[in-house]
Design an enzyme around this catalytic site. Structure first.
Site, PDB file in Angstrom:
ATOM      1  N   ILE A  95       0.825  -1.202   0.000  1.00 14.02           N
ATOM      2  CA  ILE A  95       0.000   0.000   0.000  1.00 14.02           C
ATOM      3  C   ILE A  95       0.863   1.259   0.000  1.00 14.02           C
ATOM      4  CG2 ILE A  95      -1.720   1.289   1.327  1.00 14.02           C
ATOM      5  CD1 ILE A  95      -2.534  -1.451   2.579  1.00 14.02           C
ATOM      6  N   SER A  96       0.574   2.173  -0.907  1.00 19.38           N
ATOM      7  CA  SER A  96       1.171   3.508  -0.918  1.00 19.38           C
ATOM      8  C   SER A  96       2.699   3.436  -0.802  1.00 19.38           C
ATOM      9  CB  SER A  96       0.544   4.343   0.207  1.00 19.38           C
ATOM     10  OG  SER A  96       0.864   5.708   0.086  1.00 19.38           O
ATOM     11  N   ALA A  97       3.273   4.044   0.253  1.00 19.41           N
ATOM     12  CA  ALA A  97       4.728   4.041   0.414  1.00 19.41           C
ATOM     13  C   ALA A  97       5.282   2.659   0.729  1.00 19.41           C
ATOM     14  CB  ALA A  97       5.139   5.024   1.508  1.00 19.41           C
TER      15      ALA A  97
END
Length: 284
Positions: A95-97
């Site tokens: 997820i994301s970073a």
């Protein structure tokens, strides 16, 4: 949400992790400012018979920052975690970073990864030292300042949840608030409040900022498991070029562009579709 939270130590490094649910294992690489208490999207997966293992990535929670001296070193610890739990292979959600961690893990340990799902994920160099957001991140989200920043955000969010949602949600979206409002659910305000209450940066976000450029084309091209890429067309935090970059360089990857109101694809009126698409992919 009930979960078991523990730590394990290998080679002088401590890795914090949580386990929730029972069934087919999923390893989640959480996003920035998060930790092993992440919960976006978890309920639907648990209800469908999945067990979710979430390590706090390096510098987050009680996980040693030293583990994060490189993405490859951190992934070595995730393998140790799976060995400790006696799990041979997992589905990975990044997820994301947490995108670079998921990509690195899938490319270096193909025998341990059944599928990889990239959700609103960073897949190449993200913020650079020249970017204003990078400079602000280095100031606001480094210890000990980050502790007080998140305490302030949490306090304000608990006291004024609607006002804070209105003020902060446009940071996660390319849409003006009136359009966000038309695409959101009433439950989003409470989910947003809970998110801000559990978030901390620790040393982790600075590690994230320094390592996004570590994802190479070679890493992407080495991934052999089925891959699903999910991102909102209105994502205001991670540019859509990241999703297209992954699609271009991961063989056979499926790109799913969503119309949820922004970066947090588990919220809004499209949340059920997000969950349905993911479950369909995992069960295919």
């Amino acid at each position: 949400m009930k979960r078991r939270v523990e730590t394990i130590t290998f080679d002088g490094g401590t890795l914090e992790y949580s386990v929730t649910g029972k069934g087919t294992p999923i390893l989640v690489m959480h996003g920035g400012h998060s930790n092993c208490y992440e919960e976006f999207g978890y309920t639907a997966l648990i209800e469908q018979g999945y067990s979710i293992i979430t390590p706090s990535r390096p510098g987050y929670g009680r996980t040693s920052k030293e583990i994060g001296k490189s993405l490859a070193n951190a992934c070595r610890f995730y393998v140790k975690l799976l060995d400790h739990l006696q799990i041979e292979s997992v589905h990975v959600i990044a997820i994301s970073a947490g995108g670079p961690s998921g990509i690195c893990f899938a490319s270096h340990y193909p025998e341990r990864v059944n599928t990889l799902t990239l959700q609103s994920a960073v897949t190449k160099e993200w913020l650079t030292p020249k970017d204003t957001e990078y400079k602000l991140g280095e100031i606001l989200f480094r210890p000990p300042v980050e502790k007080w920043i998140w305490k302030l955000i949490s306090s304000l969010n608990n006291a004024f949840p609607r006002l804070m949602f209105r003020a902060m949600s446009p940071q996660f979206s390319t849409l003006p608030f009136q359009r966000i409002k038309s695409l959101m659910n009433e439950k989003d305000i409470e989910a947003f409040r809970k998110m801000n209450s559990r978030q901390r940066s620790g040393e982790g976000f600075l590690i994230d900022l320094s390592q996004t450029a570590a994802v190479s084309l070679k890493d992407l091209q080495a991934i052999i498991c089925p891959v699903l890429i999910m991102q909102s067309v209105y994502d205001g935090l991670v540019d859509l070029s990241h999703a297209h970059h992954a699609k271009e360089h991961i063989r056979g990857a499926v790109l799913c562009l969503l119309h949820s109101w922004g970066h947090l694809i588990w919220l809004g009126k499209e949340a059920a579709e997000t969950g349905s698409i993911l479950l369909g992919f995992l069960e295919s």
